[in-house]
Design a protein around this motif. Structure first.
Motif, PDB file in Angstrom:
ATOM      1  N   GLU A 147      -5.316  -0.181  13.538  1.00 44.59           N
ATOM      2  CA  GLU A 147      -4.317  -1.200  13.901  1.00 44.59           C
ATOM      3  C   GLU A 147      -3.315  -1.399  12.768  1.00 44.59           C
ATOM      4  O   GLU A 147      -2.106  -1.569  13.017  1.00 44.59           O
ATOM      5  N   LEU A 148      -3.794  -1.366  11.510  1.00 41.52           N
ATOM      6  CA  LEU A 148      -2.877  -1.513  10.373  1.00 41.52           C
ATOM      7  C   LEU A 148      -1.915  -0.343  10.293  1.00 41.52           C
ATOM      8  O   LEU A 148      -0.737  -0.515   9.951  1.00 41.52           O
ATOM      9  N   ALA A 149      -2.426   0.858  10.596  1.00 42.66           N
ATOM     10  CA  ALA A 149      -1.569   2.047  10.559  1.00 42.66           C
ATOM     11  C   ALA A 149      -0.456   1.976  11.604  1.00 42.66           C
ATOM     12  O   ALA A 149       0.630   2.539  11.422  1.00 42.66           O
ATOM     13  N   GLU A 150      -0.737   1.285  12.704  1.00 49.60           N
ATOM     14  CA  GLU A 150       0.294   1.088  13.720  1.00 49.60           C
ATOM     15  C   GLU A 150       1.258  -0.036  13.324  1.00 49.60           C
ATOM     16  O   GLU A 150       2.452   0.017  13.608  1.00 49.60           O
ATOM     17  N   LYS A 151       0.732  -1.042  12.638  1.00 52.04           N
ATOM     18  CA  LYS A 151       1.534  -2.202  12.247  1.00 52.04           C
ATOM     19  C   LYS A 151       2.492  -1.865  11.107  1.00 52.04           C
ATOM     20  O   LYS A 151       3.651  -2.307  11.103  1.00 52.04           O
ATOM     21  N   TYR A 152       2.006  -1.093  10.120  1.00 49.23           N
ATOM     22  CA  TYR A 152       2.827  -0.713   8.965  1.00 49.23           C
ATOM     23  C   TYR A 152       3.004   0.803   8.963  1.00 49.23           C
ATOM     24  O   TYR A 152       2.029   1.541   8.765  1.00 49.23           O
ATOM     25  N   LYS A 153       4.210   1.241   9.179  1.00 49.25           N
ATOM     26  CA  LYS A 153       4.478   2.663   9.315  1.00 49.25           C
ATOM     27  C   LYS A 153       4.226   3.404   7.997  1.00 49.25           C
ATOM     28  O   LYS A 153       4.770   3.045   6.961  1.00 49.25           O
ATOM     29  N   VAL A 154       3.370   4.424   8.067  1.00 50.95           N
ATOM     30  CA  VAL A 154       3.074   5.271   6.909  1.00 50.95           C
ATOM     31  C   VAL A 154       3.798   6.600   7.095  1.00 50.95           C
ATOM     32  O   VAL A 154       3.592   7.291   8.095  1.00 50.95           O
ATOM     33  N   GLU A 193       8.966  10.879  -7.789  1.00 52.20           N
ATOM     34  CA  GLU A 193       8.851  11.553  -6.500  1.00 52.20           C
ATOM     35  C   GLU A 193       7.892  10.777  -5.604  1.00 52.20           C
ATOM     36  O   GLU A 193       6.758  10.485  -5.982  1.00 52.20           O
ATOM     37  N   VAL A 194       8.322  10.436  -4.410  1.00 52.77           N
ATOM     38  CA  VAL A 194       7.514   9.631  -3.488  1.00 52.77           C
ATOM     39  C   VAL A 194       6.556  10.534  -2.717  1.00 52.77           C
ATOM     40  O   VAL A 194       6.959  11.533  -2.120  1.00 52.77           O
ATOM     41  N   LEU A 195       5.276  10.164  -2.707  1.00 47.03           N
ATOM     42  CA  LEU A 195       4.263  10.905  -1.945  1.00 47.03           C
ATOM     43  C   LEU A 195       4.190  10.366  -0.516  1.00 47.03           C
ATOM     44  O   LEU A 195       4.141  11.127   0.446  1.00 47.03           O
ATOM     45  N   PHE A 196       4.158   9.044  -0.399  1.00 46.75           N
ATOM     46  CA  PHE A 196       4.202   8.431   0.938  1.00 46.75           C
ATOM     47  C   PHE A 196       4.725   7.000   0.793  1.00 46.75           C
ATOM     48  O   PHE A 196       4.814   6.460  -0.315  1.00 46.75           O
ATOM     49  N   SER A 197       5.058   6.411   1.912  1.00 46.71           N
ATOM     50  CA  SER A 197       5.506   5.016   1.894  1.00 46.71           C
ATOM     51  C   SER A 197       4.722   4.229   2.932  1.00 46.71           C
ATOM     52  O   SER A 197       4.284   4.770   3.952  1.00 46.71           O
ATOM     53  N   VAL A 198       4.540   2.941   2.649  1.00 50.38           N
ATOM     54  CA  VAL A 198       3.878   2.026   3.580  1.00 50.38           C
ATOM     55  C   VAL A 198       4.886   0.936   3.915  1.00 50.38           C
ATOM     56  O   VAL A 198       5.228   0.119   3.059  1.00 50.38           O
ATOM     57  N   ASP A 199       5.383   0.984   5.157  1.00 45.60           N
ATOM     58  CA  ASP A 199       6.406   0.020   5.576  1.00 45.60           C
ATOM     59  C   ASP A 199       7.598   0.030   4.617  1.00 45.60           C
ATOM     60  O   ASP A 199       8.064  -1.020   4.165  1.00 45.60           O
ATOM     61  N   ASP A 200       8.023   1.251   4.243  1.00 45.12           N
ATOM     62  CA  ASP A 200       9.164   1.505   3.362  1.00 45.12           C
ATOM     63  C   ASP A 200       8.908   1.185   1.885  1.00 45.12           C
ATOM     64  O   ASP A 200       9.824   1.293   1.067  1.00 45.12           O
ATOM     65  N   GLU A 201       7.687   0.797   1.531  1.00 40.28           N
ATOM     66  CA  GLU A 201       7.348   0.598   0.119  1.00 40.28           C
ATOM     67  C   GLU A 201       6.807   1.916  -0.434  1.00 40.28           C
ATOM     68  O   GLU A 201       5.816   2.444   0.068  1.00 40.28           O
ATOM     69  N   PRO A 202       7.427   2.477  -1.491  1.00 36.77           N
ATOM     70  CA  PRO A 202       7.050   3.814  -1.966  1.00 36.77           C
ATOM     71  C   PRO A 202       5.764   3.835  -2.784  1.00 36.77           C
ATOM     72  O   PRO A 202       5.449   2.890  -3.505  1.00 36.77           O
ATOM     73  N   VAL A 203       5.033   4.940  -2.634  1.00 25.52           N
ATOM     74  CA  VAL A 203       3.879   5.242  -3.493  1.00 25.52           C
ATOM     75  C   VAL A 203       4.177   6.605  -4.101  1.00 25.52           C
ATOM     76  O   VAL A 203       4.423   7.583  -3.388  1.00 25.52           O
ATOM     77  N   LYS A 244      -1.201  -4.203   1.581  1.00 24.61           N
ATOM     78  CA  LYS A 244       0.005  -4.661   2.278  1.00 24.61           C
ATOM     79  C   LYS A 244      -0.332  -5.823   3.204  1.00 24.61           C
ATOM     80  O   LYS A 244       0.360  -6.851   3.223  1.00 24.61           O
ATOM     81  N   GLU A 245      -1.405  -5.685   3.966  1.00 25.38           N
ATOM     82  CA  GLU A 245      -1.821  -6.736   4.892  1.00 25.38           C
ATOM     83  C   GLU A 245      -2.195  -8.016   4.149  1.00 25.38           C
ATOM     84  O   GLU A 245      -1.848  -9.126   4.572  1.00 25.38           O
ATOM     85  N   ALA A 246      -2.887  -7.878   3.025  1.00 24.69           N
ATOM     86  CA  ALA A 246      -3.302  -9.049   2.245  1.00 24.69           C
ATOM     87  C   ALA A 246      -2.095  -9.843   1.773  1.00 24.69           C
ATOM     88  O   ALA A 246      -2.092 -11.081   1.832  1.00 24.69           O
ATOM     89  N   ARG A 247      -1.061  -9.150   1.327  1.00 28.04           N
ATOM     90  CA  ARG A 247       0.122  -9.850   0.822  1.00 28.04           C
ATOM     91  C   ARG A 247       0.934 -10.470   1.956  1.00 28.04           C
ATOM     92  O   ARG A 247       1.503 -11.553   1.799  1.00 28.04           O
ATOM     93  N   VAL A 248       0.976  -9.786   3.098  1.00 28.65           N
ATOM     94  CA  VAL A 248       1.669 -10.349   4.258  1.00 28.65           C
ATOM     95  C   VAL A 248       0.974 -11.626   4.723  1.00 28.65           C
ATOM     96  O   VAL A 248       1.624 -12.603   5.122  1.00 28.65           O
ATOM     97  N   LEU A 250      -8.127   7.938   2.047  1.00 26.49           N
ATOM     98  CA  LEU A 250      -8.725   6.746   1.434  1.00 26.49           C
ATOM     99  C   LEU A 250      -7.677   5.918   0.693  1.00 26.49           C
ATOM    100  O   LEU A 250      -7.654   4.689   0.795  1.00 26.49           O
ATOM    101  N   PHE A 251      -6.810   6.603  -0.029  1.00 28.36           N
ATOM    102  CA  PHE A 251      -5.787   5.925  -0.823  1.00 28.36           C
ATOM    103  C   PHE A 251      -4.770   5.230   0.081  1.00 28.36           C
ATOM    104  O   PHE A 251      -4.320   4.108  -0.205  1.00 28.36           O
ATOM    105  N   THR A 252      -4.436   5.877   1.184  1.00 29.60           N
ATOM    106  CA  THR A 252      -3.503   5.283   2.148  1.00 29.60           C
ATOM    107  C   THR A 252      -4.100   4.027   2.776  1.00 29.60           C
ATOM    108  O   THR A 252      -3.422   2.998   2.929  1.00 29.60           O
ATOM    109  N   ASN A 253      -5.387   4.100   3.130  1.00 31.36           N
ATOM    110  CA  ASN A 253      -6.066   2.931   3.702  1.00 31.36           C
ATOM    111  C   ASN A 253      -6.086   1.768   2.710  1.00 31.36           C
ATOM    112  O   ASN A 253      -5.922   0.601   3.096  1.00 31.36           O
ATOM    113  N   TYR A 254      -6.287   2.113   1.457  1.00 32.27           N
ATOM    114  CA  TYR A 254      -6.286   1.086   0.405  1.00 32.27           C
ATOM    115  C   TYR A 254      -4.922   0.396   0.329  1.00 32.27           C
ATOM    116  O   TYR A 254      -4.831  -0.839   0.261  1.00 32.27           O
TER     117      TYR A 254
END
Length: 651
Positions: free
Chosen positions: A627-634, A26-36, A75-79, A66-70
């Motif tokens: 800015e990251l929250a705007e760049k990668y849709k949560v 079950e997905v709790l949230f996604s970051v730029d379509d990547e599931p958590v 995501k930004e580091a890998r990009v 906090l977990f979402t920010n992490y």
């Protein structure tokens, strides 16, 4: 602890349970379509609930933030492809090699060495020794001469007495004769420790070698460890350049007299101890064992106190003058409690060589490595004296491609060992026969390659190791990202930092302070007398001579520039020029003469720079996260979040 590793350790709490996700997808949230997944969040939240100090972070919504920010940062580091940076790859590789050691060592050998280490730290040996100094790489003739010399000295010591011979032969250059006092495990090199602990009281050991040369040890005594002490102290230090400052030995004697008069140790420590780290806690120090304090006089004083509540006379160390009071004593901790610490020490100590030998043996068995290597005769035959000049080269007709030894899927050839021989000649000083030389270097070559092969394949062979590596991989990624984006601002954002300071100046103020004299006494009437004398303008030294005597100290004065937090000032003290009323403070009475009130002042940017940079980095990180929250849709699954809250509430 190194800041980088501390950071990675802290952030590993978000990583430690990511691997091996359960069947719950079950997905709790996604970051730029990547599931958590819900399962991941719940595991992390529940695991770290007891570690969170900030109560607000125990709130599910706060923790989710906090977990979402992490996840956004990762995501930004890998990009940004930080994982491809050579420094990142090198750092991760170094860590993997260090980590692998704890997964591939022989546990039985380690456990035996840890048990031995515990026995040795539980006991002390008192010993003297004689050393014939010999370089580690000494030639055979010099080595034999040194050995014969130490044998002769042992024979003399058996006849004439060890102490007599020790004092006669010591020259501090080629021969050392030293009285070492008491020591326990890990205080000497391992070979020396072995000789001392394995020699009976009154006996002289057989000659033995360490990296320093040849020794004999005379064991004078053995005893159980003195255990652990918990003490408090009052320390008075000299204040260079202050011509008005009281001599530290006079001040400590005054304090001691007050203690003998029955005044409270903790209260006096809070008022007068110059050890600012312990003064506010009544002078209390962390528990310590023998050899842990870097001041022999202090340790002897502490262990010389027999009963809880006993107090030393004033004594001096290299740090200042002290009075010590005993608050607790206990023996060495249990083996189970000390085992993790001892394991780390054993792995860093010379004992690790025994662990290494056991590992090599285990790997040889695992990969079916034959005991004998027939090719060594060939390699001995191609060596010559150029090897000892570091000019030797492989012959032109060298058999390069012939198979030498195989471990798992890796085939090593003659060329591999030949290249190793060429590189190893730089570290070969003493001459020896070519057969022994080839054999020695082959052993080193084989062991190095066995360990390297095991390390390279450990991530596929050991799931636990793979999980820990994943934790560190992401933590290191996050550290490099934060360092590049936020923490290097002191070097790159000087103008922005100055602008931040200019718009937040009211945060960087030096507090109001007073130039004051504080008189402290157990007797309120005496302070009333002091107040009258101060009003008359009498000098401090003259007042002291009137209210104190050689036999009795009723008042101790503290002169300083003080903020409200100063240990000598009573809580809530109002800053006003003149002589204050008498306060009850730290189980004593205090009177304050305020000579001058120093107003609150604005710190310059240079004065407040450390705090300004820290505040600016926090500000910048918060802006960056937006800015990251705007760049990668949560996208948060509200139904799943509602279920998570329900589960946590019912636990």
């Amino acid at each position: 602890m190194n800041f980088k590793y501390l950071f990675i350790l802290i952030f590993s709490v978000f990583i430690s349970n990511v691997n091996g996700q359960s069947a719950n997808k079950e997905v709790l949230f996604s970051v730029d379509d990547e599931p958590v997944y819900v399962s991941e969040f719940l595991r992390v939240y529940n695991k770290n609930l007891d570690l969170v100090q900030d109560e607000s972070q125990k709130d599910v919504d706060e923790y989710l933030s906090l977990f979402t920010n992490y996840k956004l940062k990762l995501k930004e580091a890998r990009v940004l492809k930080i994982q491809e940076k050579p420094t990142y790859i090198r750092e991760l590789d170094t860590y993997k090699k260090q980590l692998a050691k704890s997964f591939i060592t022989d546990a039985k050998v380690t456990d035996a060495l840890v048990q031995e280490a515990y026995e040795r730290i539980s006991n002390d040996v008192k010993a003297s020794h004689i050393l014939i100094k010999t370089p580690e790489n000494a030639n055979p003739n010099d080595t034999l001469a040194a050995y014969n010399s130490i044998v002769k000295l042992r024979n003399r010591a058996l006849k004439e007495g060890f102490e007599k011979v020790r004092q006669e032969v010591h020259n501090g250059q080629t021969v050392y004769g030293e009285d070492l006092g008491y020591f326990s495990g890990f205080r000497m090199v391992y070979a020396f420790e072995n000789a001392a602990f394995n020699t009976k009281i009154g006996d002289i050991s057989q000659p033995f070698r360490t990296q320093f040369g040849y020794h004999i040890v005379y064991v004078q005594d053995k005893r159980k460890s003195r255990g652990e002490r918990t003490v408090a102290h009052i320390m008075v230090v000299e204040k260079p350049g202050d011509s008005l400052a009281e001599k530290p030995e006079d001040r400590i004697q005054d304090i001691y007299k007050k203690l003998k008069q029955g005044e409270d140790f903790e209260a006096l420590a809070k008022q007068f101890s110059d050890d600012t780290n312990s003064a506010s806690n009544g002078g209390m120090l962390a528990p310590f064992t023998g050899g842990q304090i870097n001041a022999i006089a202090f340790e002897d004083a502490a262990f010389g106190l027999n009963e809880v509540g006993d107090m030393s006379e004033p004594f001096k160390t290299q740090y200042g003058w002290h009075i010590v009071k005993l608050y607790g004593k206990k023996p060495i901790a249990s083996f189970d409690d000390m085992k993790p610490e001892l394991e780390e020490k054993v792995k860093r100590d010379e004992r690790s060589k025994l662990i290494d030998e056991a590992l090599y043996s285990k790997l040889k068995t695992k990969y079916n490595i034959p005991e004998k290597q027939p090719a060594l005769g060939y390699f001995a035959s191609i060596l010559n004296d150029d090897y000892f000049k570091s000019t030797w080269q492989l012959p032109k007709d060298f058999t390069a491609d012939k198979a030498l030894v195989k471990m798992g899927s890796k085939q090593l050839t003659y060329k591999d060992f030949g290249d190793y021989l060429v590189s190893a000649q730089r570290n070969t000083a003493a001459k020896t026969d070519f057969k022994s030389l080839a054999s020695k270097h082959y052993t080193e070559f084989l062991n190095t390659n066995l360990v390297a092969y095991q390390e390279d394949n450990l991530e596929t062979e050991n799931k636990e190791y793979a999980n820990v590596v994943t934790e560190y991989r992401d933590g290191l990624l996050l550290f490099d990202l934060m360092e590049t984006t936020i923490w290097n601002t002191a070097k790159t954002d000087s103008l922005e930092i100055e602008n931040y300071y200019n718009t937040h100046k009211n945060k960087y103020l030096t507090p109001k302070r007073v130039d004051a004299v504080v008189a402290s006494s157990k007797d309120k009437k005496t302070l009333k007398k002091v107040a009258k004398l101060l009003k008359k303008g009498m000098a401090l030294q003259q007042i002291k001579s009137l209210v104190n005597s050689n036999d009795k100290i009723d008042v101790i004065f503290t002169v300083d520039i003080m903020a409200t937090s100063h240990q000598a000032l009573p809580e809530g003290f109002y800053f006003k020029e003149g002589i204050s009323k008498i306060y009850n403070h730290n189980n004593a009475f205090v009177l304050v003469q305020v000579k001058d009130v120093l107003p609150e002042t604005l710190k310059t940017l240079e004065e407040a720079k450390g705090l300004v940079i820290s505040d600016y980095q926090t500000y910048k990180e918060e802006k960056w996260l937006r800015e990251l929250a705007e760049k990668y849709k949560v996208v948060i699954n509200q139904e799943a979040l509602k279920s998570v809250k329900s589960q946590i509430k019912n636990e």
